[in-house]
Write a protein that holds these residues in place. Structure first.
Motif, PDB file in Angstrom:
ATOM      1  N   ARG A 117       0.819  -1.214   0.000  1.00 46.68           N
ATOM      2  CA  ARG A 117       0.000   0.000   0.000  1.00 46.68           C
ATOM      3  C   ARG A 117       0.849   1.258   0.000  1.00 46.68           C
ATOM      4  NH1 ARG A 117      -2.322   1.468   3.977  1.00 46.68           N
ATOM      5  NH2 ARG A 117      -1.362   0.166   5.568  1.00 46.68           N
ATOM      6  N   GLU A 118       2.129   1.131   0.288  1.00 40.63           N
ATOM      7  CA  GLU A 118       2.997   2.299   0.353  1.00 40.63           C
ATOM      8  C   GLU A 118       3.180   2.913  -1.031  1.00 40.63           C
ATOM      9  OE1 GLU A 118       4.038   3.587   3.143  1.00 40.63           O
ATOM     10  OE2 GLU A 118       2.973   1.985   4.218  1.00 40.63           O
ATOM     11  N   PRO A 119       3.079   4.239  -1.144  1.00 40.88           N
ATOM     12  CA  PRO A 119       3.301   4.885  -2.447  1.00 40.88           C
ATOM     13  C   PRO A 119       4.720   4.665  -2.938  1.00 40.88           C
ATOM     14  CG  PRO A 119       3.164   6.524  -0.687  1.00 40.88           C
ATOM     15  CD  PRO A 119       2.771   5.220  -0.076  1.00 40.88           C
ATOM     16  N   GLN A 120       4.858   4.416  -4.222  1.00 40.26           N
ATOM     17  CA  GLN A 120       6.156   4.111  -4.808  1.00 40.26           C
ATOM     18  C   GLN A 120       6.437   5.105  -5.938  1.00 40.26           C
ATOM     19  OE1 GLN A 120       7.776   0.752  -4.323  1.00 40.26           O
ATOM     20  NE2 GLN A 120       6.382   0.209  -2.690  1.00 40.26           N
ATOM     21  N   ALA A 121       7.677   5.518  -6.040  1.00 39.46           N
ATOM     22  CA  ALA A 121       8.094   6.421  -7.118  1.00 39.46           C
ATOM     23  C   ALA A 121       9.504   6.041  -7.535  1.00 39.46           C
ATOM     24  CB  ALA A 121       8.038   7.879  -6.666  1.00 39.46           C
ATOM     25  N   GLY A 122       9.716   5.919  -8.827  1.00 38.62           N
ATOM     26  CA  GLY A 122      11.035   5.570  -9.343  1.00 38.62           C
ATOM     27  C   GLY A 122      11.291   6.299 -10.641  1.00 38.62           C
ATOM     28  N   VAL A 123      12.494   6.120 -11.161  1.00 35.68           N
ATOM     29  CA  VAL A 123      12.869   6.787 -12.404  1.00 35.68           C
ATOM     30  C   VAL A 123      13.546   5.778 -13.328  1.00 35.68           C
ATOM     31  CG1 VAL A 123      15.093   7.535 -11.482  1.00 35.68           C
ATOM     32  CG2 VAL A 123      14.064   8.787 -13.386  1.00 35.68           C
ATOM     33  N   GLU A 124      13.285   5.898 -14.621  1.00 35.93           N
ATOM     34  CA  GLU A 124      13.913   5.034 -15.613  1.00 35.93           C
ATOM     35  C   GLU A 124      14.031   5.816 -16.919  1.00 35.93           C
ATOM     36  OE1 GLU A 124       9.929   2.687 -17.168  1.00 35.93           O
ATOM     37  OE2 GLU A 124      11.073   1.831 -15.493  1.00 35.93           O
ATOM     38  N   THR A 125      14.649   5.201 -17.896  1.00 39.10           N
ATOM     39  CA  THR A 125      14.810   5.867 -19.183  1.00 39.10           C
ATOM     40  C   THR A 125      13.993   5.133 -20.244  1.00 39.10           C
ATOM     41  OG1 THR A 125      16.784   4.569 -19.675  1.00 39.10           O
ATOM     42  CG2 THR A 125      17.106   6.721 -18.638  1.00 39.10           C
ATOM     43  N   THR A 126      13.560   5.872 -21.240  1.00 41.86           N
ATOM     44  CA  THR A 126      12.812   5.285 -22.343  1.00 41.86           C
ATOM     45  C   THR A 126      13.784   4.828 -23.437  1.00 41.86           C
ATOM     46  OG1 THR A 126      12.554   7.357 -23.567  1.00 41.86           O
ATOM     47  CG2 THR A 126      10.953   6.892 -21.826  1.00 41.86           C
ATOM     48  N   LEU A 127      13.239   4.203 -24.469  1.00 43.65           N
ATOM     49  CA  LEU A 127      14.065   3.757 -25.585  1.00 43.65           C
ATOM     50  C   LEU A 127      14.683   4.940 -26.340  1.00 43.65           C
ATOM     51  CD1 LEU A 127      11.805   0.905 -27.017  1.00 43.65           C
ATOM     52  CD2 LEU A 127      13.867   0.667 -25.611  1.00 43.65           C
ATOM     53  N   LEU A 128      14.083   6.113 -26.221  1.00 43.19           N
ATOM     54  CA  LEU A 128      14.596   7.313 -26.883  1.00 43.19           C
ATOM     55  C   LEU A 128      15.549   8.103 -25.983  1.00 43.19           C
ATOM     56  CD1 LEU A 128      11.320   8.530 -28.642  1.00 43.19           C
ATOM     57  CD2 LEU A 128      13.186   7.168 -29.600  1.00 43.19           C
ATOM     58  N   GLY A 129      15.835   7.564 -24.799  1.00 42.41           N
ATOM     59  CA  GLY A 129      16.777   8.229 -23.904  1.00 42.41           C
ATOM     60  C   GLY A 129      16.165   9.313 -23.045  1.00 42.41           C
ATOM     61  N   LYS A 130      14.855   9.401 -22.994  1.00 37.28           N
ATOM     62  CA  LYS A 130      14.199  10.404 -22.153  1.00 37.28           C
ATOM     63  C   LYS A 130      14.052   9.876 -20.727  1.00 37.28           C
ATOM     64  CE  LYS A 130      11.660  12.584 -25.940  1.00 37.28           C
ATOM     65  NZ  LYS A 130      10.341  13.078 -26.422  1.00 37.28           N
ATOM     66  N   VAL A 131      13.734  10.773 -19.806  1.00 41.46           N
ATOM     67  CA  VAL A 131      13.600  10.414 -18.397  1.00 41.46           C
ATOM     68  C   VAL A 131      12.123  10.160 -18.099  1.00 41.46           C
ATOM     69  CG1 VAL A 131      13.958  11.137 -16.015  1.00 41.46           C
ATOM     70  CG2 VAL A 131      15.600  11.804 -17.788  1.00 41.46           C
ATOM     71  N   ALA A 132      11.835   9.001 -17.508  1.00 44.08           N
ATOM     72  CA  ALA A 132      10.456   8.631 -17.195  1.00 44.08           C
ATOM     73  C   ALA A 132      10.320   8.405 -15.689  1.00 44.08           C
ATOM     74  CB  ALA A 132      10.054   7.375 -17.955  1.00 44.08           C
ATOM     75  N   PHE A 133       9.377   9.117 -15.090  1.00 42.07           N
ATOM     76  CA  PHE A 133       9.070   8.937 -13.675  1.00 42.07           C
ATOM     77  C   PHE A 133       7.872   7.997 -13.567  1.00 42.07           C
ATOM     78  CE2 PHE A 133      11.150  13.034 -13.997  1.00 42.07           C
ATOM     79  CZ  PHE A 133      12.057  12.995 -12.959  1.00 42.07           C
ATOM     80  N   VAL A 134       8.059   6.893 -12.837  1.00 43.71           N
ATOM     81  CA  VAL A 134       7.016   5.876 -12.686  1.00 43.71           C
ATOM     82  C   VAL A 134       6.487   5.947 -11.254  1.00 43.71           C
ATOM     83  CG1 VAL A 134       6.433   3.440 -12.869  1.00 43.71           C
ATOM     84  CG2 VAL A 134       8.187   4.418 -14.361  1.00 43.71           C
ATOM     85  N   VAL A 135       5.181   6.156 -11.124  1.00 39.57           N
ATOM     86  CA  VAL A 135       4.557   6.363  -9.812  1.00 39.57           C
ATOM     87  C   VAL A 135       3.435   5.337  -9.621  1.00 39.57           C
ATOM     88  CG1 VAL A 135       3.352   7.998  -8.309  1.00 39.57           C
ATOM     89  CG2 VAL A 135       5.070   8.824  -9.940  1.00 39.57           C
ATOM     90  N   THR A 136       3.359   4.748  -8.432  1.00 39.21           N
ATOM     91  CA  THR A 136       2.284   3.824  -8.073  1.00 39.21           C
ATOM     92  C   THR A 136       1.753   4.207  -6.699  1.00 39.21           C
ATOM     93  OG1 THR A 136       3.283   2.009  -9.320  1.00 39.21           O
ATOM     94  CG2 THR A 136       1.624   1.430  -7.680  1.00 39.21           C
ATOM     95  N   VAL A 137       0.424   4.372  -6.604  1.00 37.55           N
ATOM     96  CA  VAL A 137      -0.195   4.723  -5.326  1.00 37.55           C
ATOM     97  C   VAL A 137      -1.399   3.827  -5.092  1.00 37.55           C
ATOM     98  CG1 VAL A 137       0.547   7.135  -5.305  1.00 37.55           C
ATOM     99  CG2 VAL A 137      -1.574   6.530  -6.471  1.00 37.55           C
ATOM    100  N   PHE A 138      -1.663   3.515  -3.832  1.00 32.41           N
ATOM    101  CA  PHE A 138      -2.894   2.833  -3.441  1.00 32.41           C
ATOM    102  C   PHE A 138      -3.816   3.904  -2.885  1.00 32.41           C
ATOM    103  CE2 PHE A 138      -5.600   0.554  -0.380  1.00 32.41           C
ATOM    104  CZ  PHE A 138      -6.117  -0.426  -1.212  1.00 32.41           C
ATOM    105  N   CYS A 139      -4.909   4.174  -3.600  1.00 34.71           N
ATOM    106  CA  CYS A 139      -5.750   5.319  -3.231  1.00 34.71           C
ATOM    107  C   CYS A 139      -7.203   5.006  -3.557  1.00 34.71           C
ATOM    108  CB  CYS A 139      -5.297   6.564  -3.996  1.00 34.71           C
ATOM    109  SG  CYS A 139      -5.451   6.400  -5.797  1.00 34.71           S
ATOM    110  N   ALA A 140      -8.076   5.894  -3.098  1.00 31.63           N
ATOM    111  CA  ALA A 140      -9.486   5.789  -3.457  1.00 31.63           C
ATOM    112  C   ALA A 140      -9.631   5.926  -4.971  1.00 31.63           C
ATOM    113  CB  ALA A 140     -10.290   6.860  -2.739  1.00 31.63           C
ATOM    114  N   THR A 141     -10.467   5.096  -5.565  1.00 37.53           N
ATOM    115  CA  THR A 141     -10.642   5.113  -7.015  1.00 37.53           C
ATOM    116  C   THR A 141     -11.044   6.492  -7.520  1.00 37.53           C
ATOM    117  OG1 THR A 141     -11.285   2.780  -6.974  1.00 37.53           O
ATOM    118  CG2 THR A 141     -11.891   4.033  -8.917  1.00 37.53           C
TER     119      THR A 141
END
Length: 277
Positions: free
Chosen positions: A228-252
């Motif tokens: 249930r803990e909110p998660q946030a990370g960073v990765e790169t795309t195939l084009l070399g851009k920066v992508a922030f990936v976020v996952t939260v458990f929240c009310a719909t």
């Protein structure tokens, strides 16, 4: 008036058949009207009872017709066999829908009120029929918890050949994941730290209810769920851009708002970082 052409009405089987059909139609109409009452919208339990009444009256009427015409059918058993083979070939799709309805009833992959997805179609189950299932369509993306206003009638045959995704536990709370991509060259660490600082505050208004709901779903499904803990990370795309990936458990109902707030923060922070160079 010449009534010689209506001699078939003297057949008791015909009279019994017409009476049975009339009784089934009237009984179904009265029972459904009694269940619906004066309500403009129906609860899940009432929709479930409407489905039971509709399916039961059809089944009893079919059994009654078989009983009424059984003497005649036994007389023409051989002809009936040939006719049955031709009927099976001609009505294959209807038979598949009947088998799909039987599978749905016995396996119980979902019930009225559940959110499901099958063959790319998402919606809340409104009615379960013998040949088809009626869904109230749900949106996609940031509107995945919103109704589109369209009604989907899905033939039961699809349940035999396609995977059914039951999303009923997502009606109130869900694990919502999204990705925000920015141009390369921006230092992601300060932005990532800001995201992790903001996420708990965005979810704290429903934290206690969310914890109880998460525990209830885990016990019902008898399996482990993502944290249930909110998660946030960073990765790169195939084009070399920066992508922030976020996952939260929240009310719909809050998922779209949380995604919007985090997205605005990331884009503003990235713009400031780029302007400072």
């Amino acid at each position: 008036m010449d009534l010689s052409g209506l001699t078939w009405l003297d057949n008791p089987s015909v009279i019994n058949t017409l009476s049975l059909i009339l009784i089934a139609i009237v009984a179904r109409f009265l029972l459904v009207r009694m269940i619906r009452g004066k309500s403009e919208t129906l609860s899940d339990s009432r929709r479930r009872w409407v489905s039971v009444v509709q399916n039961t009256t059809i089944l009893l009427a079919l059994l009654g017709l078989v009983y009424i015409w059984s003497p005649q059918l036994s007389t023409f058993a051989l002809s009936l066999t040939a006719f049955a083979v031709a009927t099976v070939i001609a009505t294959k799709e209807y038979l598949l829908c009947l088998m799909g309805g039987l599978y749905r009833t016995t396996a119980s992959p979902f019930t009225i009120g559940d959110w499901i997805e099958v063959q790319g179609l998402r919606g809340e189950v409104l009615l379960e029929g013998i040949l088809s299932t009626r869904l109230q369509e749900l949106g996609t993306g940031t509107r995945q918890a919103d109704y589109t206003g369209r009604i989907l009638v899905v033939p039961n045959s699809v349940f035999l050949t396609h995977t059914i995704f039951n999303e009923s536990y997502r009606k109130k709370y869900l694990h919502h994941s999204f990705t925000v991509t920015v141009e390369a060259g921006v230092d992601p660490m300060p932005i990532l730290a800001g995201i992790r600082k903001r996420l708990p505050a965005l979810c704290e208004d429903t934290e206690q209810l969310g914890e109880r709901y998460w525990s209830m779903v885990r016990q019902r499904l008898q399996t482990e769920l993502p944290s249930r803990e909110p998660q946030a990370g960073v990765e790169t795309t195939l084009l070399g851009k920066v992508a922030f990936v976020v996952t939260v458990f929240c009310a719909t109902a809050r998922a779209a708002a949380i995604e919007g707030e985090i997205t605005v923060y990331i884009l503003e922070a990235a713009a400031k970082a780029a302007a400072a160079k």
